[in-house]
Design a protein around this motif. Structure first.
Motif, PDB file in Angstrom:
ATOM      1  N   HIS A   2       0.813  -1.209   0.000  1.00  0.00           N
ATOM      2  CA  HIS A   2       0.000   0.000   0.000  1.00  0.00           C
ATOM      3  C   HIS A   2       0.846   1.259   0.000  1.00  0.00           C
ATOM      4  N   LEU A   3       2.168   1.128   0.262  1.00  0.00           N
ATOM      5  CA  LEU A   3       2.989   2.322   0.394  1.00  0.00           C
ATOM      6  C   LEU A   3       3.044   3.102  -0.901  1.00  0.00           C
ATOM      7  N   ARG A   4       2.946   4.398  -0.764  1.00  0.00           N
ATOM      8  CA  ARG A   4       2.962   5.261  -1.926  1.00  0.00           C
ATOM      9  C   ARG A   4       4.230   6.065  -1.861  1.00  0.00           C
ATOM     10  N   ASN A   5       4.751   6.395  -3.000  1.00  0.00           N
ATOM     11  CA  ASN A   5       6.046   7.053  -3.003  1.00  0.00           C
ATOM     12  C   ASN A   5       5.920   8.552  -2.766  1.00  0.00           C
ATOM     13  N   ARG A   6       5.379   8.937  -1.623  1.00  0.00           N
ATOM     14  CA  ARG A   6       5.417  10.339  -1.233  1.00  0.00           C
ATOM     15  C   ARG A   6       5.644  10.385   0.269  1.00  0.00           C
ATOM     16  N   LYS A   7       6.820  10.854   0.610  1.00  0.00           N
ATOM     17  CA  LYS A   7       7.223  10.786   2.013  1.00  0.00           C
ATOM     18  C   LYS A   7       6.704  11.983   2.778  1.00  0.00           C
ATOM     19  N   ALA A   8       6.052  11.731   3.933  1.00  0.00           N
ATOM     20  CA  ALA A   8       5.696  12.827   4.831  1.00  0.00           C
ATOM     21  C   ALA A   8       6.955  13.171   5.619  1.00  0.00           C
ATOM     22  N   PRO A   9       7.160  14.469   5.933  1.00  0.00           N
ATOM     23  CA  PRO A   9       8.274  14.798   6.799  1.00  0.00           C
ATOM     24  C   PRO A   9       8.125  14.021   8.092  1.00  0.00           C
ATOM     25  N   LYS A  10       9.247  13.566   8.658  1.00  0.00           N
ATOM     26  CA  LYS A  10       9.170  12.624   9.776  1.00  0.00           C
ATOM     27  C   LYS A  10       8.338  13.134  10.938  1.00  0.00           C
ATOM     28  N   ASP A  11       8.583  14.360  11.345  1.00  0.00           N
ATOM     29  CA  ASP A  11       7.823  14.896  12.465  1.00  0.00           C
ATOM     30  C   ASP A  11       7.050  16.120  12.026  1.00  0.00           C
ATOM     31  N   SER A  12       6.222  15.952  11.026  1.00  0.00           N
ATOM     32  CA  SER A  12       5.470  17.079  10.499  1.00  0.00           C
ATOM     33  C   SER A  12       4.454  17.579  11.529  1.00  0.00           C
ATOM     34  N   VAL A  13       4.111  16.725  12.473  1.00  0.00           N
ATOM     35  CA  VAL A  13       3.251  17.151  13.592  1.00  0.00           C
ATOM     36  C   VAL A  13       4.019  16.860  14.875  1.00  0.00           C
ATOM     37  N   HIS A  14       4.262  17.894  15.653  1.00  0.00           N
ATOM     38  CA  HIS A  14       5.096  17.719  16.851  1.00  0.00           C
ATOM     39  C   HIS A  14       4.409  18.433  18.012  1.00  0.00           C
ATOM     40  N   HIS A  15       3.681  17.664  18.803  1.00  0.00           N
ATOM     41  CA  HIS A  15       2.971  18.228  19.954  1.00  0.00           C
ATOM     42  C   HIS A  15       3.232  17.325  21.159  1.00  0.00           C
ATOM     43  N   PRO A  16       4.475  17.299  21.666  1.00  0.00           N
ATOM     44  CA  PRO A  16       4.807  16.302  22.701  1.00  0.00           C
ATOM     45  C   PRO A  16       4.006  16.459  23.986  1.00  0.00           C
ATOM     46  N   VAL A  17       3.725  17.705  24.372  1.00  0.00           N
ATOM     47  CA  VAL A  17       2.992  17.891  25.636  1.00  0.00           C
ATOM     48  C   VAL A  17       1.545  17.428  25.466  1.00  0.00           C
ATOM     49  N   PHE A  18       0.932  17.868  24.350  1.00  0.00           N
ATOM     50  CA  PHE A  18      -0.436  17.420  24.080  1.00  0.00           C
ATOM     51  C   PHE A  18      -0.479  15.896  23.950  1.00  0.00           C
ATOM     52  N   ALA A  19       0.508  15.333  23.300  1.00  0.00           N
ATOM     53  CA  ALA A  19       0.511  13.876  23.088  1.00  0.00           C
ATOM     54  C   ALA A  19       0.516  13.141  24.434  1.00  0.00           C
ATOM     55  N   ARG A  20       1.316  13.632  25.369  1.00  0.00           N
ATOM     56  CA  ARG A  20       1.354  12.987  26.699  1.00  0.00           C
ATOM     57  C   ARG A  20       0.008  13.120  27.392  1.00  0.00           C
ATOM     58  N   TYR A  21      -0.577  14.323  27.281  1.00  0.00           N
ATOM     59  CA  TYR A  21      -1.899  14.556  27.881  1.00  0.00           C
ATOM     60  C   TYR A  21      -2.941  13.635  27.222  1.00  0.00           C
ATOM     61  N   TYR A  22      -2.946  13.606  25.885  1.00  0.00           N
ATOM     62  CA  TYR A  22      -3.986  12.841  25.179  1.00  0.00           C
ATOM     63  C   TYR A  22      -3.884  11.342  25.478  1.00  0.00           C
ATOM     64  N   ALA A  23      -2.660  10.856  25.610  1.00  0.00           N
ATOM     65  CA  ALA A  23      -2.472   9.427  25.868  1.00  0.00           C
ATOM     66  C   ALA A  23      -3.184   9.013  27.155  1.00  0.00           C
ATOM     67  N   ARG A  24      -3.199   9.904  28.133  1.00  0.00           N
ATOM     68  CA  ARG A  24      -3.884   9.572  29.397  1.00  0.00           C
ATOM     69  C   ARG A  24      -5.372   9.928  29.333  1.00  0.00           C
ATOM     70  N   ALA A  25      -5.654  11.167  28.872  1.00  0.00           N
ATOM     71  CA  ALA A  25      -7.033  11.662  28.915  1.00  0.00           C
ATOM     72  C   ALA A  25      -7.956  10.839  28.015  1.00  0.00           C
ATOM     73  N   SER A  26      -7.433  10.377  26.885  1.00  0.00           N
ATOM     74  CA  SER A  26      -8.298   9.636  25.949  1.00  0.00           C
ATOM     75  C   SER A  26      -8.728   8.305  26.550  1.00  0.00           C
ATOM     76  N   VAL A  27      -7.838   7.678  27.294  1.00  0.00           N
ATOM     77  CA  VAL A  27      -8.181   6.394  27.920  1.00  0.00           C
ATOM     78  C   VAL A  27      -9.277   6.621  28.973  1.00  0.00           C
ATOM     79  N   ALA A  28      -9.124   7.704  29.738  1.00  0.00           N
ATOM     80  CA  ALA A  28     -10.138   8.027  30.748  1.00  0.00           C
ATOM     81  C   ALA A  28     -11.469   8.374  30.073  1.00  0.00           C
TER      82      ALA A  28
END
Ligand SMILES: C[S@@+](CC[C@H](N)C(=O)[O-])C[C@H]1O[C@@H](n2cnc3c(N)ncnc32)[C@H](O)[C@@H]1O
Length: 226
Positions: A2-28
């Protein structure tokens, strides 16, 4: 395959603080705000190959029915993607987690029977582009399952949402917007609606700027030969 030959920049989305929050809050929220039940409703009856957009920490994976042959889950944020990989290992269906964004999905044209967008069209940078990509990768007649929060019908709450979107909300919430009109965007992208409904999350519970939600299905037109 399924891979298509168009690379997304590796960290085109970088929200480390939100990511940590979401990982916990979403489970709750899954457990206590009824979100797990909405995820199950969103995915019921799916079959074949599915692409999931912005899969986060992979909370949908446990709800895919056995008739789904493969899920390709695209997630741009590194730490959420790592959690999604772990959730994929626990899933009962085959889930492949890839880096990438909704605006440049790293998958082939017309390769999927269904696409899944849950709580993500609020956050993508370019909604029309993301929906055009979803339409591209669905086969004609393929379905877009959506569960999204968005613009309130009540004027007072809609006004609050617009103020939040212009000020603190996107910065605090990883790029999320509260006042997007997702149904209008799906229609403008050329999808045809199946069944959908408006709901409030949580219900019962306090009304928040992200309470007004829509859950349902829209289709890439069968005669669509893009
Ligand atoms: C609120 S979370 C929802 C995660 C997951 N879909 C769920 O239902 O729990 C929003 C997700 O969108 C991802 N995201 C942000 N920008 C994106 C983009 N341009 N394309 C795809 N996903 C994006 C975030 O990294 C995050 O995982």
């Amino acid at each position: 395959m399924h891979l298509r030959n168009r690379k997304a920049p590796k960290d085109s989305v970088h929200h480390p603080v939100f990511a940590r929050y979401y990982a916990r809050a979403s489970v709750a929220a899954d457990a206590h705000a009824g979100i797990a039940a909405h995820r199950a409703e969103l995915l019921t009856g799916l079959s074949g190959r599915v692409v999931e957009i912005g899969a986060g920490n992979g909370l949908n994976f446990a709800h895919y029915p056995a008739a789904v042959s493969e899920v390709v889950a695209v997630e741009p944020e590194r730490s959420l993607r790592q959690l999604a990989v772990e959730a994929a290992m626990r899933a009962k269906v085959s889930v492949d987690v890839l880096p990438g964004t909704a605006e440049a999905l790293p998958v082939e044209d017309q390769g999927f029977d269904a696409a899944v967008a849950s709580l993500v069209l609020c956050t993508v940078r370019d909604v029309p582009k993301a929906l055009a990509e979803i339409r591209r990768v669905l086969r004609p007649g393929g379905e877009l399952r959506f569960f999204e929060h968005g613009l309130a019908a009540e004027r007072g709450l809609a006004r609050v949402q617009r103020v939040l979107d212009r000020t603190v909300w996107p910065r605090l919430m990883g790029g999320c917007h509260t006042a997007r009109d997702t149904l209008a965007a799906i229609r403008e992208a050329g999808f045809e609606f199946g069944a959908y409904r408006s709901l409030r999350v949580p219900d019962p519970g306090p009304r928040t700027p992200t309470s007004p939600c829509v859950l349902g299905v829209a289709y890439r037109p069968r005669a669509d030969l893009v």
